[in-house]
Design a protein around this motif. Sequence first.
Motif, mmCIF file in Angstrom:
data_model
loop_
_atom_site.group_PDB
_atom_site.id
_atom_site.type_symbol
_atom_site.label_atom_id
_atom_site.label_comp_id
_atom_site.label_asym_id
_atom_site.label_seq_id
_atom_site.Cartn_x
_atom_site.Cartn_y
_atom_site.Cartn_z
ATOM 1 N N ILE A 152 -28.110 -54.371 -31.916
ATOM 2 C CA ILE A 152 -27.688 -55.621 -31.250
ATOM 3 C C ILE A 152 -28.846 -56.127 -31.033
ATOM 4 N N ASN A 153 -29.080 -57.649 -31.100
ATOM 5 C CA ASN A 153 -30.383 -58.728 -31.195
ATOM 6 C C ASN A 153 -29.902 -59.830 -29.918
ATOM 7 N N SER A 154 -29.097 -59.524 -29.382
ATOM 8 C CA SER A 154 -28.740 -60.773 -28.378
ATOM 9 C C SER A 154 -29.315 -60.338 -27.041
ATOM 10 N N THR A 204 -27.179 -60.939 -24.173
ATOM 11 C CA THR A 204 -26.006 -60.641 -23.592
ATOM 12 C C THR A 204 -25.160 -60.002 -24.558
ATOM 13 N N ILE A 205 -24.128 -59.338 -23.852
ATOM 14 C CA ILE A 205 -23.042 -58.441 -24.584
ATOM 15 C C ILE A 205 -21.678 -58.408 -24.015
ATOM 16 N N LEU A 238 -18.645 -60.010 -19.580
ATOM 17 C CA LEU A 238 -20.146 -60.450 -20.177
ATOM 18 C C LEU A 238 -21.254 -59.820 -19.250
ATOM 19 N N LEU A 298 -18.904 -51.767 -32.246
ATOM 20 C CA LEU A 298 -19.383 -52.756 -32.090
ATOM 21 C C LEU A 298 -18.896 -53.888 -33.085
ATOM 22 N N GLY A 355 -18.948 -57.947 -33.770
ATOM 23 C CA GLY A 355 -19.599 -59.132 -33.125
ATOM 24 C C GLY A 355 -20.673 -59.124 -31.949
ATOM 25 N N ASN A 356 -20.366 -59.474 -30.948
ATOM 26 C CA ASN A 356 -20.750 -59.386 -29.556
ATOM 27 C C ASN A 356 -19.926 -58.663 -28.555
ATOM 28 N N THR A 357 -19.133 -57.757 -29.288
ATOM 29 C CA THR A 357 -18.435 -57.050 -28.139
ATOM 30 C C THR A 357 -18.658 -55.451 -28.538
#
Length: 443
Positions: free
Chosen positions: A32-34, A36-37, A47, A82, A84-86
């Motif tokens: 995880i690099n973002s 937000t998730i 979110l 995990l 994508g971003n979910t």
Amino acid sequence: MRKGNLITNSGMQDKDDFIIYLSNKFLQTHNINSDTILLKFGSWSKLFTIIKQNSLPQHTISLPERSIPFSIPSTLDLEVKLKGNTLHLGPVIGFIAKKNKKSLNMRALESYENRFEHYNKIKGLLFICSSDSIDTANQTIQGYYYNPEGKTVNTRWRKGTFPYPDSMFKKIRIPTKLERDLRIKLGNKLFNTNFFNKLQFWEICESTERIKHFVPQTNQYKQKRDLQDMLSMFDRVYLKPIRGKKGEGIYMINKEANFVTITNYLKEKQTFRTLYELETYLEKHIRYEDYILQQGIPTIYKNKHVDFRLYMQKNMDGTWVCQGSVGRVAQEESIVTNLKQIAHMSTGEKAIRIVFQVDSEIAKQIMNNAIIACREVCNVLDQKLGHFGDVAIDLIIDNDYKPWILEVNNLYGVKSLEILKDWETLSVLRSNPFFYAKGLGGF
């Protein structure tokens, strides 16, 4: 798929409720690099802003309690997926077992405990609910989740409010409006959806080339002429209620050289000299539109009727498999094989060996042909009548070893297996729908 533990902290007083606390190890493990998730739990998602908190254990996720509109038990073993971003936690699986919440008492809940005996392989949040406890406006459900660490009835079943699940299994009829809403919200994640009668089943089979030869000729009994037409084609015809009544209301009609006989499910037999006399008798006992006429398939063993029940379920990959079978020999002169009128019962293959006097290898092949037929029928049910995952199929095997499908039940009992003490099949039947539900939910 990796393990994850979720904790909620009521003591956190963040300005932004939608903050998620993760350790560096968790972020690295899941790439995880973002900042937000999107956190997903069942059908609920939100979110969140990520805050690093290295004091947390590697597999732990921490959230402010007020950020989630329901309670998530922190003692449960959740899996992390995990995409994508979910960040998807689960599985969350619902089981609609009763119509009203009053009947979902501790005694009723405990009767379902054996369905969760393989929880350690399924994991996640598994809950039982009634149809009247589903809040379609807020997309939440009140019910009881299964706590695998509970040692008593009261600790094994914990009350809570849950989101719409990742997938849902139902064993009862629910209001049409509610089912429609669940289908809209869950898509194809709700299974054992439609309940259908014998006529609807035959109509979809008859209209499907690859399975029509597996079902006896069947017509709705609308007028006298219908019976005449069937008896002109077949010497034996069954008259059955369109909606199943566990054998009640069934008649067997035999055409002889100079007369016709009718036998009811109580083994009461009457003889008529003409078809007109028989029709006059039926006018007093049945309503035509509530019955079907079905071709009789010869399956007599020592003057006794024989049929089979195959238990079909989808496995975790969504493939239909036969979990077990029962062969049922009726009492002499009985036209039905319900439990009250059974003379002998055994596993399906053993019954085939006895009835057809064949060895184990041939019996296995005969049973495999029956399973292939059932699997084809189940696939068509999914295509044309709804989404299913757990049914019992009643069939006959004729003297040429050909299987004939009589009926599909998605509300079926397991008393026969209990009498046979087939605990292994019973265990699989009870727990397997939750394995399928897990795969269906994406875990």
